[in-house]
Design a protein around this motif. Structure first.
Motif, PDB file in Angstrom:
ATOM      1  N   ARG A  65      -8.088   5.328  -2.937  1.00  0.00           N
ATOM      2  CA  ARG A  65      -7.749   3.905  -2.913  1.00  0.00           C
ATOM      3  C   ARG A  65      -7.183   3.522  -4.280  1.00  0.00           C
ATOM      4  O   ARG A  65      -7.633   4.073  -5.296  1.00  0.00           O
ATOM      5  CB  ARG A  65      -8.997   3.028  -2.651  1.00  0.00           C
ATOM      6  CG  ARG A  65      -9.679   3.284  -1.292  1.00  0.00           C
ATOM      7  CD  ARG A  65      -8.788   2.844  -0.142  1.00  0.00           C
ATOM      8  NE  ARG A  65      -9.365   3.093   1.163  1.00  0.00           N
ATOM      9  CZ  ARG A  65      -9.120   4.154   1.932  1.00  0.00           C
ATOM     10  NH1 ARG A  65      -8.298   5.118   1.516  1.00  0.00           N
ATOM     11  NH2 ARG A  65      -9.672   4.287   3.122  1.00  0.00           N
ATOM     12  N   PRO A  66      -6.210   2.568  -4.330  1.00  0.00           N
ATOM     13  CA  PRO A  66      -5.680   2.162  -5.646  1.00  0.00           C
ATOM     14  C   PRO A  66      -6.810   1.614  -6.513  1.00  0.00           C
ATOM     15  O   PRO A  66      -7.661   0.869  -6.016  1.00  0.00           O
ATOM     16  CB  PRO A  66      -4.674   1.048  -5.306  1.00  0.00           C
ATOM     17  CG  PRO A  66      -4.425   1.151  -3.836  1.00  0.00           C
ATOM     18  CD  PRO A  66      -5.626   1.797  -3.216  1.00  0.00           C
ATOM     19  N   GLU A  67      -6.788   1.970  -7.784  1.00  0.00           N
ATOM     20  CA  GLU A  67      -7.832   1.449  -8.686  1.00  0.00           C
ATOM     21  C   GLU A  67      -7.545  -0.007  -9.034  1.00  0.00           C
ATOM     22  O   GLU A  67      -6.381  -0.405  -9.146  1.00  0.00           O
ATOM     23  CB  GLU A  67      -7.818   2.240  -9.989  1.00  0.00           C
ATOM     24  CG  GLU A  67      -8.680   3.462  -9.939  1.00  0.00           C
ATOM     25  CD  GLU A  67      -8.635   4.230 -11.255  1.00  0.00           C
ATOM     26  OE1 GLU A  67      -8.335   3.623 -12.299  1.00  0.00           O
ATOM     27  OE2 GLU A  67      -8.883   5.439 -11.189  1.00  0.00           O
ATOM     28  N   PHE A  68      -8.615  -0.775  -9.220  1.00  0.00           N
ATOM     29  CA  PHE A  68      -8.414  -2.151  -9.700  1.00  0.00           C
ATOM     30  C   PHE A  68      -8.046  -2.119 -11.179  1.00  0.00           C
ATOM     31  O   PHE A  68      -8.464  -1.220 -11.917  1.00  0.00           O
ATOM     32  CB  PHE A  68      -9.686  -2.980  -9.522  1.00  0.00           C
ATOM     33  CG  PHE A  68     -10.056  -3.204  -8.079  1.00  0.00           C
ATOM     34  CD1 PHE A  68      -9.168  -3.853  -7.231  1.00  0.00           C
ATOM     35  CD2 PHE A  68     -11.275  -2.776  -7.575  1.00  0.00           C
ATOM     36  CE1 PHE A  68      -9.497  -4.063  -5.893  1.00  0.00           C
ATOM     37  CE2 PHE A  68     -11.603  -2.982  -6.243  1.00  0.00           C
ATOM     38  CZ  PHE A  68     -10.719  -3.623  -5.401  1.00  0.00           C
ATOM     39  N   ALA A 106      -1.272   9.580   4.760  1.00  0.00           N
ATOM     40  CA  ALA A 106      -2.011  10.824   4.470  1.00  0.00           C
ATOM     41  C   ALA A 106      -2.789  10.674   3.159  1.00  0.00           C
ATOM     42  O   ALA A 106      -3.916  11.172   3.036  1.00  0.00           O
ATOM     43  CB  ALA A 106      -1.037  12.006   4.394  1.00  0.00           C
ATOM     44  N   VAL A 107      -2.208   9.952   2.197  1.00  0.00           N
ATOM     45  CA  VAL A 107      -2.905   9.721   0.922  1.00  0.00           C
ATOM     46  C   VAL A 107      -4.205   8.942   1.180  1.00  0.00           C
ATOM     47  O   VAL A 107      -5.282   9.313   0.704  1.00  0.00           O
ATOM     48  CB  VAL A 107      -1.999   8.930  -0.053  1.00  0.00           C
ATOM     49  CG1 VAL A 107      -2.796   8.388  -1.229  1.00  0.00           C
ATOM     50  CG2 VAL A 107      -0.844   9.806  -0.543  1.00  0.00           C
ATOM     51  N   LEU A 137       0.833  -1.213   0.000  1.00  0.00           N
ATOM     52  CA  LEU A 137       0.000   0.000   0.000  1.00  0.00           C
ATOM     53  C   LEU A 137       0.867   1.262   0.000  1.00  0.00           C
ATOM     54  O   LEU A 137       0.487   2.284  -0.573  1.00  0.00           O
ATOM     55  CB  LEU A 137      -0.948  -0.004   1.207  1.00  0.00           C
ATOM     56  CG  LEU A 137      -2.130  -0.975   1.098  1.00  0.00           C
ATOM     57  CD1 LEU A 137      -2.978  -0.924   2.371  1.00  0.00           C
ATOM     58  CD2 LEU A 137      -3.001  -0.664  -0.122  1.00  0.00           C
ATOM     59  N   ILE A 138       2.033   1.183   0.645  1.00  0.00           N
ATOM     60  CA  ILE A 138       2.947   2.342   0.607  1.00  0.00           C
ATOM     61  C   ILE A 138       3.420   2.537  -0.845  1.00  0.00           C
ATOM     62  O   ILE A 138       3.426   3.655  -1.375  1.00  0.00           O
ATOM     63  CB  ILE A 138       4.141   2.134   1.563  1.00  0.00           C
ATOM     64  CG1 ILE A 138       3.636   1.950   2.998  1.00  0.00           C
ATOM     65  CG2 ILE A 138       5.120   3.304   1.468  1.00  0.00           C
ATOM     66  CD1 ILE A 138       4.723   1.649   4.016  1.00  0.00           C
ATOM     67  N   ARG A 170       0.094   8.702  -6.048  1.00  0.00           N
ATOM     68  CA  ARG A 170      -0.591   9.945  -5.658  1.00  0.00           C
ATOM     69  C   ARG A 170       0.366  10.983  -5.106  1.00  0.00           C
ATOM     70  O   ARG A 170       0.116  12.181  -5.232  1.00  0.00           O
ATOM     71  CB  ARG A 170      -1.651   9.648  -4.572  1.00  0.00           C
ATOM     72  CG  ARG A 170      -2.807   8.871  -5.066  1.00  0.00           C
ATOM     73  CD  ARG A 170      -3.616   9.629  -6.065  1.00  0.00           C
ATOM     74  NE  ARG A 170      -4.433  10.658  -5.450  1.00  0.00           N
ATOM     75  CZ  ARG A 170      -5.376  11.347  -6.074  1.00  0.00           C
ATOM     76  NH1 ARG A 170      -5.600  11.113  -7.361  1.00  0.00           N
ATOM     77  NH2 ARG A 170      -6.083  12.258  -5.448  1.00  0.00           N
ATOM     78  N   ASP A 171       1.411  10.531  -4.409  1.00  0.00           N
ATOM     79  CA  ASP A 171       2.346  11.489  -3.800  1.00  0.00           C
ATOM     80  C   ASP A 171       3.751  11.208  -4.328  1.00  0.00           C
ATOM     81  O   ASP A 171       4.386  10.223  -3.946  1.00  0.00           O
ATOM     82  CB  ASP A 171       2.312  11.345  -2.266  1.00  0.00           C
ATOM     83  CG  ASP A 171       3.153  12.426  -1.591  1.00  0.00           C
ATOM     84  OD1 ASP A 171       4.075  12.969  -2.251  1.00  0.00           O
ATOM     85  OD2 ASP A 171       2.904  12.716  -0.411  1.00  0.00           O
ATOM     86  N   PRO A 172       4.251  12.086  -5.198  1.00  0.00           N
ATOM     87  CA  PRO A 172       5.548  11.811  -5.844  1.00  0.00           C
ATOM     88  C   PRO A 172       6.719  11.807  -4.873  1.00  0.00           C
ATOM     89  O   PRO A 172       7.805  11.324  -5.215  1.00  0.00           O
ATOM     90  CB  PRO A 172       5.686  12.949  -6.858  1.00  0.00           C
ATOM     91  CG  PRO A 172       4.684  13.985  -6.474  1.00  0.00           C
ATOM     92  CD  PRO A 172       3.618  13.317  -5.662  1.00  0.00           C
ATOM     93  N   ARG A 173       6.520  12.270  -3.635  1.00  0.00           N
ATOM     94  CA  ARG A 173       7.630  12.239  -2.668  1.00  0.00           C
ATOM     95  C   ARG A 173       7.902  10.810  -2.187  1.00  0.00           C
ATOM     96  O   ARG A 173       8.952  10.523  -1.621  1.00  0.00           O
ATOM     97  CB  ARG A 173       7.306  13.137  -1.466  1.00  0.00           C
ATOM     98  CG  ARG A 173       7.278  14.628  -1.818  1.00  0.00           C
ATOM     99  CD  ARG A 173       6.744  15.438  -0.665  1.00  0.00           C
ATOM    100  NE  ARG A 173       5.357  15.058  -0.335  1.00  0.00           N
ATOM    101  CZ  ARG A 173       4.689  15.476   0.739  1.00  0.00           C
ATOM    102  NH1 ARG A 173       5.284  16.262   1.619  1.00  0.00           N
ATOM    103  NH2 ARG A 173       3.441  15.115   0.944  1.00  0.00           N
ATOM    104  N   ILE A 174       6.938   9.901  -2.396  1.00  0.00           N
ATOM    105  CA  ILE A 174       7.114   8.521  -1.909  1.00  0.00           C
ATOM    106  C   ILE A 174       8.049   7.720  -2.828  1.00  0.00           C
ATOM    107  O   ILE A 174       8.889   6.941  -2.367  1.00  0.00           O
ATOM    108  CB  ILE A 174       5.739   7.815  -1.790  1.00  0.00           C
ATOM    109  CG1 ILE A 174       4.884   8.544  -0.748  1.00  0.00           C
ATOM    110  CG2 ILE A 174       5.898   6.335  -1.426  1.00  0.00           C
ATOM    111  CD1 ILE A 174       3.453   8.044  -0.662  1.00  0.00           C
ATOM    112  N   GLY A 175       7.937   7.939  -4.129  1.00  0.00           N
ATOM    113  CA  GLY A 175       8.655   7.135  -5.135  1.00  0.00           C
ATOM    114  C   GLY A 175      10.140   6.954  -4.855  1.00  0.00           C
ATOM    115  O   GLY A 175      10.639   5.817  -4.849  1.00  0.00           O
TER     116      GLY A 175
END
Ligand SMILES: Cc1cc2nc3c(=O)[nH]c(=O)nc-3n(C[C@H](O)[C@H](O)[C@H](O)COP(=O)(O)OP(=O)(O)OC[C@H]3O[C@@H](n4cnc5c(N)ncnc54)[C@H](O)[C@@H]3O)c2cc1C
Length: 449
Positions: free
Chosen positions: A419-422, A412-413, A375-376, A382-387
């Motif tokens: 939620r991630p799309e299927f 926070a997302v 999930l992370i 959604r949040d480019p700081r995670i990549g």
């Protein structure tokens, strides 16, 4: 040093060859036969004909310790690939290969290593005296050794009398079925998520396509073990109907693009297990015996980690043996290293896979606890700081804890309700209908014939 190895799978062949190349006298014993020219039945390794992808750690370990085996693997068709990892740029991504191609190359190269003997037989037990393991028993006959390496995989039991059972894990609630295909001459691959595989995350199940060498690929359908109706995917008519119903798979398995080269291969329940070196008698290790590979750490194949964790362990074991004149003393430091470097991957899978199954059964993202790693990773969309923080996790150059600093960003997302799309395709309920319909049609056709 005389070394006896239980099992001549990837762990046994790699450790055995590397030790023999150092001048040790090594005997590896496997209950399965050596590869014949045609089909290699491998009852000792249930996943042998199932989908495998090979991470860069595998080729790098071979290059370092046993370049002849890497050459043999490449000569057999293995294809090196590269990967664009967020935050790391273009990196080695491993090799496309079937497991059969990989292990045949290793076995052939191992048979040419001076000082390594590979025998066929069943290791029934280990021989111990004065608190130390001193050899193995093969089909009733003793073989003396200064060190016994247990490379017997996830289902080996020959050291159970001495070794404590697994301390973490077990079946993870997922089961799978797969089939191998080959692209027709000139046909392009179907959709890919990365250079190694295509992954589809559907409502209630998952699909993977692993691209192997020379146009071979495997289609894998993963479902909750509890969904008994989808067990019927093991029937060819049901599997083929499912492939037609799932758009990404329809593209991959289109008869204009590819032909099956195996029948449907039922896989069974998947496991995550960690088993350290501890003895049943409470000792931190069993002097003279060391376990390595899947015999220590097993993870579900979703991220294709098993052979990489096997070889990384083997490198560590070799380096400990290089520096320690008494092989009886390596078990304890090896166990400590595995606890620090392997256990976190198993623990990560246990958490992640359990939560995936819970969500497949309709559960929502659970924000009351640390988010599981998948999930992370998904929240990076959604949040480019995670990549940039995910590269170390994907490449396994860092431990799963490398995701901890960005977990609050991912949280926070999800707190926004995202939620991630299927992946577009049938839900699991719809897939059950496809399977049942295909079987009914197949039965009608059979009864008319
Ligand atoms: C469905 C599935 C898919 C996978 N996909 C991937 C993937 O994509 N990428 C990846 O890197 N890993 C993958 N893995 C994991 C990978 O298969 C294992 O990590 C790998 O097989 C471990 O090698 P090993 O040598 O430790 O054990 P094994 O391959 O299990 O070898 C053990 C050997 O010991 C022998 N043996 C056992 N007991 C005895 C005995 N008493 N006497 C004699 N011989 C004995 C067996 O016959 C066998 O040859 C997957 C696993 C599964 C289940």
């Amino acid at each position: 040093m005389r070394v006896a190895i239980i099992g001549a799978g990837p762990a046994g062949l790699f450790v055995g060859s590397a030790l023999a190349l150092r001048g040790h006298e090594v005997v590896a014993v496997d209950r399965d036969s050596r590869p014949p020219p045609g089909h290699w039945a491998r009852p000792g390794v249930m996943q042998f004909h199932h989908a495998h992808g090979f991470r860069p750690q595998v080729g790098l370990a071979l290059k370092r310790e046993w370049p002849q085996a890497l050459d043999a693997w490449l000569a057999a068709g293995a294809e090196p690939i590269e990967f664009d990892v967020p935050g790391m740029g273009l990196v080695r991504a491993g090799h496309r290969s079937r497991r059969d191609t990989f292990e045949r190359a290793l076995r052939t190269a191992a048979e040419r290593v001076p000082g390594l003997t590979i025998g066929k037989g069943h290791v029934d037990d280990v021989v111990s005296s004065a608190g130390r393991v001193r050899g193995i028993v093969v089909d009733g006959s003793p073989v003396a050794a200064d060190l016994v390496v247990d490379a017997s995989g996830r289902s080996g039991h020959s050291v159970d009398a001495l070794r404590a059972p697994a301390s973490l894990g077990g079946p993870c609630g997922m089961a799978y079925v797969d089939r191998q295909y080959r692209l027709l001459e000139g046909a392009e691959p179907g959709p890919m998520s990365n250079p190694l595989a295509w992954q589809g995350d559907f409502d209630g199940y998952q699909v993977l396509v692993f691209l192997h060498e020379q146009g071979h690929f495997s289609v894998v359908l993963v479902r909750p073990t509890a969904d008994a109706a989808l067990k019927d995917l093991r029937h060819r008519a049901a599997f083929e109907a499912a492939c037609r119903a799932i758009p990404g798979l329809a593209a991959w398995t289109d008869p204009e693009r590819a032909v099956p080269v195996t029948d449907v291969l039922p896989g069974g329940p998947l496991r995550n297990t960690y088993r350290g070196q501890r003895g049943r008698d409470g000792r931190p290790c069993i002097p003279g015996l060391v376990s390595v590979g899947d015999a220590v750490a097993t993870t579900t194949p979703i991220f294709g980690r098993g052979v990489a964790t096997t070889f990384v362990q083997a490198l560590q074991l070799l380096s400990l043996l290089d520096g320690e004149p008494d092989p009886a003393l390596v078990g304890e430091p090896f166990d400590a290293w595995c606890g620090d470097n392997m256990l976190p991957w198993v623990a990560d899978h246990v958490e992640m896979d359990r939560d995936v199954v819970r969500r497949w059964e309709g559960g929502d993202v659970d924000l009351t606890r640390r988010l599981p790693s998948d999930l992370i990773l998904a929240a990076a969309r959604r949040d480019p700081r995670i990549g940039p923080a995910t590269g170390g996790y994907f490449s396994m150059l860092e431990l799963p804890a490398c995701l901890d600093p960005v977990e609050p960003l991912a949280r926070a997302v999800y707190e926004t309700g995202w939620r991630p799309e299927f992946t577009p395709g049938p839900t699991r309920g719809e897939l059950r209908d496809v399977v049942a319909g295909a079987l009914r049609k197949d039965e009608r056709t059979a009864s008319r014939a």
